[in-house]
Design an enzyme around this catalytic site. Structure first.
Site, PDB file in Angstrom:
ATOM      1  N   LYS A 153     -35.797  21.224  59.807  1.00 29.77           N
ATOM      2  CA  LYS A 153     -34.415  21.713  59.993  1.00 29.77           C
ATOM      3  C   LYS A 153     -33.518  21.149  58.910  1.00 29.77           C
ATOM      4  CE  LYS A 153     -34.818  22.412  64.940  1.00 29.77           C
ATOM      5  NZ  LYS A 153     -34.817  21.824  66.258  1.00 29.77           N
ATOM      6  N   GLN A 171     -32.267  17.355  69.898  1.00 31.72           N
ATOM      7  CA  GLN A 171     -33.688  17.724  69.847  1.00 31.72           C
ATOM      8  C   GLN A 171     -34.380  17.379  71.172  1.00 31.72           C
ATOM      9  OE1 GLN A 171     -35.323  19.307  67.172  1.00 31.72           O
ATOM     10  NE2 GLN A 171     -36.961  19.469  68.659  1.00 31.72           N
ATOM     11  N   ASP A 212     -27.574  25.500  69.558  1.00 33.77           N
ATOM     12  CA  ASP A 212     -28.815  25.837  70.267  1.00 33.77           C
ATOM     13  C   ASP A 212     -28.564  26.935  71.306  1.00 33.77           C
ATOM     14  OD1 ASP A 212     -31.314  24.878  69.690  1.00 33.77           O
ATOM     15  OD2 ASP A 212     -31.039  22.959  70.714  1.00 33.77           O
TER      16      ASP A 212
END
Ligand code: NAP
Length: 281
Positions: A50, A94, A117
């Site tokens: 990422k 995460q 997200d």
């Protein structure tokens, strides 16, 4: 019929290039912060990928790494700081988190305007209500792939196999928003094979290696395989038996190289969208 292979790597690269070109015209660099807690090895790989993709596209990207012993309160304090930081446009916590931290608490703590997200209940609610908001990256990536494959979505019979918060449910909402007639199947669905066979668009997100066999696929269907499974031999396979399905489908995504690369590209797209939306107030 031999299916066309939908090349997710190429589509993702195209999207990242377009994002980089847009960012190059901005007077600021959109800021992305990834928060990682502990040392889950798979998370380490994802987070590095990422960071690398974000930096290459011109984002101001950084990872904050907390020790595996971090408490929920410590994580929430870090999230609160990022929420308050005007240079930060996107925050990603995460997953998985260590057992002492509740994932729901961490997700709910992120400012919905920075929730790249798309997991915050407010954004999930907006999606379900058909309102604009930040959408989970993997299903968003699938929509890009379907458009790329030239799928005619309006009125199409779509089946989503799986009903998780991060893939199945938002996937079904996006397909519904695109005027598909949507069925959501799961572990309690009766006669799964027949349900799948009726679908013109079949999205598999179950996490069971090669569960969807060739004779579950309707002739000419478009098959999107979200699954990422490692076999006992260490091979990466999807939820769909690729070769069997490809002999019946019109188009199909491979694993790896299908949906996987789209997830990071869509995370970057969400971060740019969040940055522009925040600055437009
Ligand atoms: P999950 O939370 O475990 O959900 C799996 C879903 O599949 C559940 O709704 C479950 O039904 C259903 N299911 C499980 N076994 C089934 C069976 N035998 N028959 C019918 N339905 C069954 O998984 P997830 O997080 O959605 O992920 C699914 C897959 O996508 C995994 O392989 C994951 O690694 C992959 N994934 C890939 C990406 C990417 O970037 N490409 C991103 C996220 C996930 P119930 O609800 O009834 O239990």
């Amino acid at each position: 019929m031999t299916a066309r292979i939908i090349d997710g790597k190429q589509v993702a690269e195209g999207l990242r290039t377009r994002l980089a070109a847009r960012i190059a015209t901005l007077p600021f660099r959109p800021g992305l912060r990834v928060v990682r807690v502990g040392d889950d090895p798979a998370s380490g790989v994802y987070v590095r990928n990422k960071d690398r993709a974000a930096a290459a596209a011109g984002f101001d990207s950084a990872t904050l790494h907390l020790p595996p012993t971090a408490t929920e309160a410590e994580l929430l304090a870090v999230i609160a700081e990022l929420n308050a930081d005007p240079a930060v446009d996107g925050i990603l916590v995460q997953l998985p988190l260590p057992p002492q931290i509740r994932a729901e608490a961490a997700i709910a703590a992120v400012d919905p305007a920075k929730d790249v997200d798309g997991f915050h209940p407010l954004n999930a609610g907006r999606l379900a209500a058909g309102q604009p908001g930040l959408v989970p990256c993997t299903p968003k990536g699938v929509m890009h792939l379907l458009r790329e494959a030239g799928a005619r979505l309006r009125g199409a019979r779509a089946l989503v196999l799986g009903r998780s918060q991060i893939v199945g449910r938002p996937m079904a909402q996006l397909l519904l928003g695109a005027d598909c007639t949507v069925t959501i199947a799961h572990s309690r669905t009766r006669d799964l094979a027949a349900e799948c066979r009726r679908a013109e668009i079949l999205v598999a997100a179950v996490g069971r290696p090669e569960m969807v066999r060739g004779d579950w696929v309707g002739e000419g269907a478009i098959v999107i395989d979200v699954g990422i499974n490692r076999t006992a031999e260490g091979k990466l396979v999807g939820d769909v038996a690729f070769a069997e399905a490809a002999s019946r489908a019109a188009a199909i995504t491979p694993v790896p190289g299908g949906v996987g690369p789209m997830t990071i590209a869509c995370l970057l797209e969400n971060t740019l969208d969040a940055a522009l939306a925040r600055r437009q107030g």
